[in-house]
Design an enzyme around this catalytic site. Structure first.
Site, PDB file in Angstrom:
ATOM      1  N   MET A  50     -42.599 -21.339   5.261  1.00 11.93           N
ATOM      2  CA  MET A  50     -43.090 -20.424   4.231  1.00 11.93           C
ATOM      3  C   MET A  50     -42.567 -20.846   2.856  1.00 11.93           C
ATOM      4  O   MET A  50     -41.605 -21.609   2.752  1.00 11.93           O
ATOM      5  CB  MET A  50     -42.707 -18.988   4.559  1.00 11.93           C
ATOM      6  N   GLY A  51     -43.180 -20.296   1.844  1.00 12.18           N
ATOM      7  CA  GLY A  51     -42.829 -20.638   0.465  1.00 12.18           C
ATOM      8  C   GLY A  51     -44.108 -20.754  -0.319  1.00 12.18           C
ATOM      9  O   GLY A  51     -44.698 -21.818  -0.414  1.00 12.18           O
ATOM     10  N   ARG A  52     -44.561 -19.592  -0.800  1.00 17.51           N
ATOM     11  CA  ARG A  52     -45.854 -19.540  -1.495  1.00 17.51           C
ATOM     12  C   ARG A  52     -45.797 -20.274  -2.836  1.00 17.51           C
ATOM     13  O   ARG A  52     -46.620 -21.134  -3.122  1.00 17.51           O
ATOM     14  CB  ARG A  52     -46.217 -18.066  -1.715  1.00 17.51           C
ATOM     15  N   THR A  64     -37.123 -10.832  -0.711  1.00 15.29           N
ATOM     16  CA  THR A  64     -38.126 -11.791  -0.265  1.00 15.29           C
ATOM     17  C   THR A  64     -37.426 -12.919   0.480  1.00 15.29           C
ATOM     18  O   THR A  64     -36.364 -13.369   0.056  1.00 15.29           O
ATOM     19  CB  THR A  64     -38.965 -12.412  -1.408  1.00 15.29           C
ATOM     20  N   ASP A 103     -38.563 -15.765   0.498  1.00 19.66           N
ATOM     21  CA  ASP A 103     -38.845 -16.980  -0.285  1.00 19.66           C
ATOM     22  C   ASP A 103     -37.758 -17.283  -1.324  1.00 19.66           C
ATOM     23  O   ASP A 103     -37.694 -18.404  -1.831  1.00 19.66           O
ATOM     24  CB  ASP A 103     -40.189 -16.843  -1.012  1.00 19.66           C
ATOM     25  N   VAL A 127     -42.379 -16.371  12.456  1.00 20.19           N
ATOM     26  CA  VAL A 127     -41.089 -16.466  13.175  1.00 20.19           C
ATOM     27  C   VAL A 127     -39.943 -16.449  12.151  1.00 20.19           C
ATOM     28  O   VAL A 127     -38.871 -15.914  12.400  1.00 20.19           O
ATOM     29  CB  VAL A 127     -41.060 -17.785  13.988  1.00 20.19           C
ATOM     30  N   GLU A 145     -41.943  -9.123  -5.955  1.00 20.69           N
ATOM     31  CA  GLU A 145     -42.534  -9.088  -7.299  1.00 20.69           C
ATOM     32  C   GLU A 145     -43.640  -8.037  -7.441  1.00 20.69           C
ATOM     33  O   GLU A 145     -43.698  -7.307  -8.430  1.00 20.69           O
ATOM     34  CB  GLU A 145     -43.089 -10.483  -7.578  1.00 20.69           C
ATOM     35  N   ARG A 199     -41.865 -40.074  17.239  1.00 23.01           N
ATOM     36  CA  ARG A 199     -42.981 -39.479  16.504  1.00 23.01           C
ATOM     37  C   ARG A 199     -42.557 -39.020  15.111  1.00 23.01           C
ATOM     38  O   ARG A 199     -41.359 -38.826  14.855  1.00 23.01           O
ATOM     39  CB  ARG A 199     -43.461 -38.211  17.241  1.00 23.01           C
TER      40      ARG A 199
HETATM   41  O1  F6P Z   1     -43.701 -13.518   0.338  1.00 21.46           O
HETATM   42  C1  F6P Z   1     -43.109 -13.852   1.526  1.00 21.46           C
HETATM   43  C2  F6P Z   1     -44.084 -14.544   2.436  1.00 21.46           C
HETATM   44  O2  F6P Z   1     -43.437 -14.715   3.648  1.00 21.46           O
HETATM   45  C3  F6P Z   1     -44.652 -15.869   1.895  1.00 21.46           C
HETATM   46  O3  F6P Z   1     -43.803 -16.951   2.103  1.00 21.46           O
HETATM   47  C4  F6P Z   1     -45.949 -15.989   2.651  1.00 21.46           C
HETATM   48  O4  F6P Z   1     -46.902 -16.744   1.954  1.00 21.46           O
HETATM   49  C5  F6P Z   1     -46.385 -14.577   2.772  1.00 21.46           C
HETATM   50  O5  F6P Z   1     -45.247 -13.761   2.675  1.00 21.46           O
HETATM   51  C6  F6P Z   1     -47.113 -14.295   4.073  1.00 21.46           C
HETATM   52  O6  F6P Z   1     -47.572 -13.001   4.044  1.00 21.46           O
HETATM   53  P1  F6P Z   1     -48.278 -12.235   5.252  1.00 21.46           P
HETATM   54  O7  F6P Z   1     -47.196 -11.618   6.058  1.00 21.46           O
HETATM   55  O8  F6P Z   1     -49.111 -11.227   4.570  1.00 21.46           O
HETATM   56  O9  F6P Z   1     -49.037 -13.239   6.045  1.00 21.46           O
END
Ligand code: F6P
Length: 343
Positions: A170-172, A126, A128, A275, A103, A163
């Site tokens: 990830m997933g902003r 991306t 995400d 990872v 974006e 446990r």
């Molecule tokens: O936008 C993709 C992403 O992997 C997000 O899921 C995550 O918040 C961000 O990038 C992490 O970015 P950086 O590599 O700058 O830590």
């Protein structure tokens, strides 16, 4: 000979090299010269470029990352950087530019194209999968595979020790990775940014599972997910990038502590972090990235500047870059399907 530039910007993503390879191969076959711009928009600002030949792309198809490097540089942060970018465009004799990014990077491409008339086409990326304007982005499938494998592995150790395992992924802004990998890995609870969660409900799901005779549980949480009582994603604080994003992280640890306190069940937390973005792309991502790269060159040939390659169903089409600048939130129907298996 006309010259096409290519840059990769934003967070890296498995499949970027497949795009570069496709762009270089196709451009050469059609008689264009190709200039690689290093480290996203920073390369055009600072004049860090490298000619790309058939030799440059040997063996890169299965390689993760990007041979061009990347950055989260925003040229519009500093007026002088826009000036430098423009003079370097002239200096290196660029005729067209392929911008591969999410974006933010595509937002810059859109602005340069629409406001300043630069002949730019885009390729969306991306892990995400939250870019509007395309059904899927490459990198997402690879991330889902990696997380699914991790969940499978966590299952056996969770079962042995009885446990709760919390997996932070990830997933902003969106829970695509959490939901797809959670569904594929048989998670007992998935928490996503699109839906605020209640800690009591999470604990109730875990207890329900224990009552069913299952002595362990897997909880997948997206880094951008936020609990009711807080309403804000948990951040690492400090650094904010040039597009205004803070570094997320910490919800997994917070959640693990709360679950252990409230349920009395021993809980461990795994943060998968980068990872998920590293290493070789899946076959699906290689194919999607390759088709995107080829389509980008076609868009240049068709003079459809301000457009990007996009997946619609099984077709690769051209759509205005502007369409990618909105967010594609998780399909609620997919989340509801995943939630059938909660608890
Ligand atoms: O936008 C993709 C992403 O992997 C997000 O899921 C995550 O918040 C961000 O990038 C992490 O970015 P950086 O590599 O700058 O830590």
């Amino acid at each position: 000979m006309e010259k096409i530039g290519i840059l990769t910007g934003g967070g890296d993503c498995p499949g970027l090299n497949a795009v570069i390879r496709a762009v270089v191969r196709r451009s050469h076959a059609l008689g264009y010269g190709i200039l690689g711009i290093r480290n996203g928009w920073a390369g055009l600002i600072h004049g860090d470029v490298v000619p790309l030949t058939e030799f440059s792309i040997v063996g890169i198809l299965p390689r993760g990352g990007t041979i061009l490097g990347t950055s989260r540089t925003n040229p519009f942060k500093h007026v002088e950087h826009v000036q430098k970018l423009k003079s370097n465009w002239q200096k290196y004799g660029l005729d067209y530019l392929v911008v591969v990014g999410g974006e933010d990077t595509l937002g810059v491409a859109h602005r340069l194209c629409k406001q300043e008339g630069y002949p730019i086409v885009g390729v969306p990326k991306t892990i995400d999968n939250d870019l509007a304007g395309t059904d899927y982005t490459f990198g997402f499938d690879t991330a889902v595979q990696i997380v699914t494998e991790a969940i499978d592995r966590l299952h056996t150790t969770a079962e042995s020790h009885k446990r709760v395992m919390v997996v932070e992924v990830m997933g902003r802004h969106s829970g695509w990775i959490a939901t797809h990998s959670g569904m594929a890995g048989g998670a007992d609870c998935i928490l996503v940014p699109e839906r605020k969660f209640s800690l009591d409900e999470v604990c109730a799901l875990i207890r329900k599972r224990i009552d069913r005779g299952r002595e362990f549980a897997i909880v997948v949480v997206a880094e951008g997910a936020a609990p009711d009582e807080n309403h804000q994603p948990i951040t690492k604080g400090g650094h904010v990038d040039e597009f205004g994003h803070v570094q997320l992280g910490g919800v997994g640890d917070w959640l693990g502590r709360q679950i252990e306190q409230k349920t009395g069940i021993e809980t461990r937390v795994t943060v998968l972090g980068h990872v998920q973005r590293g290493g070789t792309p899946t076959a699906y991502d290689r194919v999607l990235a390759t088709r995107f790269g080829l389509r980008a060159i076609e868009l240049i040939r068709e003079r459809r500047f301000g457009y990007m390659a996009s997946l619609r169903g099984t077709e690769i089409v051209g759509v205005p870059i502007e369409e990618a600048l909105g967010q594609k939130l998780l399909d609620p129907k997919v989340f509801d399907d995943a939630s059938v298996f909660f608890g």
